[in-house]
Motif scaffolding. Sequence first.
Motif: not given
Length: 239
Positions: A97-125
């Motif tokens: 999981s990775h978490y991103y926000i905007c540090t400007f005042t109150s921007h994160c509290q009113i919804g400028q925030k993002l969370t994503i789930n990253v999967s491992a890369a598939a290896t192709t021989a």
Amino acid sequence: MAIMVASMQFHGTKAQTRHIVGDALGWTIPPGGAVAYTTWASLQTFTVGDILVFNFTNGQHDVAEVSADAYGPCTANNPISLSTTTPTSLTLTTAGSHYYICTFTSHCQIGQKLTINVSAAATTAPPSTTPTPPASPPTTMPTPPSATPTPPASPPTTMPTPPSATPTMPASPPKSTLATPTAAPCPPTAPTSSPSSGPSSPPTVVNTDGITTPPPSGGAPSLSAMVPVSFLIIGLAFL
């Protein structure tokens, strides 16, 4: 070799995906709150090596990657990374999981925030250029003969009958018949001669068998007749 390297680079480039955060909305204060970025992230597939692109207005927004503990209360202290220049491109290097926000005042509290789930890369021989050797046929190892010879059957053993421990007593010798000694005949009584002036009559000799033997004629007994009598007397004395 150059073709193989180029092919691998082509596959690696093709595997990377650029994700424009919010698409046309961009990175800003969403009108519907944080649900706008939550819905957008649910429609994406994030893999290690992909790139996130944040489009925003300089001086009005920024983008900071924070920890899970800082994401909930929108704490901007000690962020993992912080970018204030648009567009900001961040490469996903780790799974999870990775978490991103905007540090400007109150921007994160009113919804400028993002969370994503990253999967491992598939290896192709990459395709192998070394031909696979044909499988060798199974080798059947002959079973070695047994090194231990089979012993011949033992002939039946006849146990000799042990001799009897009791020795056979020899037959008793016949009892010898002891000869009963025969009493020696009594010696003849010597004739007593009485002195006489005239010729005396010869003495009569009595044998042991009780038979009276007349003296020999011709006077006194001879010396040869007296010797056996002397031996007889000596033998009776020893008895």
